[in-house]
Design a protein around this motif. Structure first.
Motif, PDB file in Angstrom:
ATOM      1  N   MET A 193      49.820 122.864  32.583  1.00  0.00           N
ATOM      2  CA  MET A 193      49.291 122.051  31.492  1.00  0.00           C
ATOM      3  C   MET A 193      50.062 122.356  30.217  1.00  0.00           C
ATOM      4  O   MET A 193      50.477 123.494  29.983  1.00  0.00           O
ATOM      5  N   GLY A 194      50.211 121.349  29.419  1.00  0.00           N
ATOM      6  CA  GLY A 194      50.906 121.523  28.153  1.00  0.00           C
ATOM      7  C   GLY A 194      50.172 120.835  27.021  1.00  0.00           C
ATOM      8  O   GLY A 194      49.386 119.915  27.249  1.00  0.00           O
ATOM      9  N   TRP A 195      50.424 121.327  25.821  1.00  0.00           N
ATOM     10  CA  TRP A 195      49.965 120.672  24.597  1.00  0.00           C
ATOM     11  C   TRP A 195      51.195 120.246  23.792  1.00  0.00           C
ATOM     12  O   TRP A 195      52.158 121.023  23.655  1.00  0.00           O
ATOM     13  N   PHE A 196      51.106 119.045  23.280  1.00  0.00           N
ATOM     14  CA  PHE A 196      52.161 118.497  22.433  1.00  0.00           C
ATOM     15  C   PHE A 196      51.499 117.919  21.190  1.00  0.00           C
ATOM     16  O   PHE A 196      50.284 117.712  21.170  1.00  0.00           O
ATOM     17  N   ARG A 197      52.284 117.643  20.173  1.00  0.00           N
ATOM     18  CA  ARG A 197      51.716 117.025  18.986  1.00  0.00           C
ATOM     19  C   ARG A 197      52.707 116.043  18.369  1.00  0.00           C
ATOM     20  O   ARG A 197      53.925 116.170  18.566  1.00  0.00           O
ATOM     21  N   GLN A 198      52.148 115.106  17.628  1.00  0.00           N
ATOM     22  CA  GLN A 198      52.977 114.115  16.949  1.00  0.00           C
ATOM     23  C   GLN A 198      52.415 113.864  15.564  1.00  0.00           C
ATOM     24  O   GLN A 198      51.288 113.385  15.422  1.00  0.00           O
ATOM     25  N   ALA A 199      53.210 114.214  14.572  1.00  0.00           N
ATOM     26  CA  ALA A 199      52.835 113.985  13.186  1.00  0.00           C
ATOM     27  C   ALA A 199      53.314 112.594  12.755  1.00  0.00           C
ATOM     28  O   ALA A 199      54.244 112.041  13.356  1.00  0.00           O
ATOM     29  N   PRO A 200      52.700 112.035  11.732  1.00  0.00           N
ATOM     30  CA  PRO A 200      53.115 110.706  11.266  1.00  0.00           C
ATOM     31  C   PRO A 200      54.607 110.646  10.930  1.00  0.00           C
ATOM     32  O   PRO A 200      55.111 111.505  10.206  1.00  0.00           O
ATOM     33  N   GLY A 201      55.285 109.670  11.491  1.00  0.00           N
ATOM     34  CA  GLY A 201      56.698 109.493  11.211  1.00  0.00           C
ATOM     35  C   GLY A 201      57.621 110.450  11.925  1.00  0.00           C
ATOM     36  O   GLY A 201      58.835 110.443  11.680  1.00  0.00           O
ATOM     37  N   LYS A 202      57.060 111.266  12.815  1.00  0.00           N
ATOM     38  CA  LYS A 202      57.881 112.251  13.534  1.00  0.00           C
ATOM     39  C   LYS A 202      57.775 112.045  15.029  1.00  0.00           C
ATOM     40  O   LYS A 202      56.848 111.407  15.524  1.00  0.00           O
ATOM     41  N   GLU A 203      58.701 112.628  15.757  1.00  0.00           N
ATOM     42  CA  GLU A 203      58.662 112.553  17.205  1.00  0.00           C
ATOM     43  C   GLU A 203      57.638 113.543  17.757  1.00  0.00           C
ATOM     44  O   GLU A 203      57.328 114.548  17.127  1.00  0.00           O
TER      45      GLU A 203
END
Length: 123
Positions: free
Chosen positions: A34-44
């Motif tokens: 399992m993994g966690w990822f994140r995406q901020a506004p305007g970013k990959e």
């Protein structure tokens, strides 16, 4: 088919903590990472952390080391992300993902994704 549902996001002040959960359902589970990822506004979207099936192997992005902890409860088919000492730059939509077999950091390695949960850290 596999479904992943994240929860636990919200608004928190800088320095605060949140615990994200990701519950998996839909088929017989074993031997998956399992993994966690994140995406901020305007970013990959970017890698945050991952954990092996047994929980014995974990890995973190440098920007969360020492602050975030990934864990899992296989009896509940759930993975967690404990986030401490949160910073405004941690603001993002956080996604959990599942891949069969061993751990990986690359997003394309993952087979299933959740819908994401918003984490907002105010300064």
């Amino acid at each position: 088919q596999v479904q992943l549902v994240e929860s636990g996001g919200g608004l928190v002040q800088a320095g605060g903590s949140l615990r994200l959960s990701c519950a998996a359902s839909g088929r017989t589970f074993s031997n998956y990472a399992m993994g966690w990822f994140r995406q901020a506004p305007g970013k990959e979207r970017e890698f945050v952390a991952h954990i092996s099936w047994s929980g014995s192997r974990t890995s973190y992005a440098d920007f969360v080391k020492g602050r975030f902890t990934i864990s899992r409860d296989n009896a509940k088919n759930t993975v967690y992300l404990q986030m401490n000492s949160l910073k405004p730059e941690d603001t993002a939509v956080y996604y959990c993902a599942l891949k069969w077999g061993t751990t990986a950091q690359a997003m394309h390695e993952y087979d299933y994704w959740g819908q994401g949960t918003q984490v907002t850290v105010s300064s």
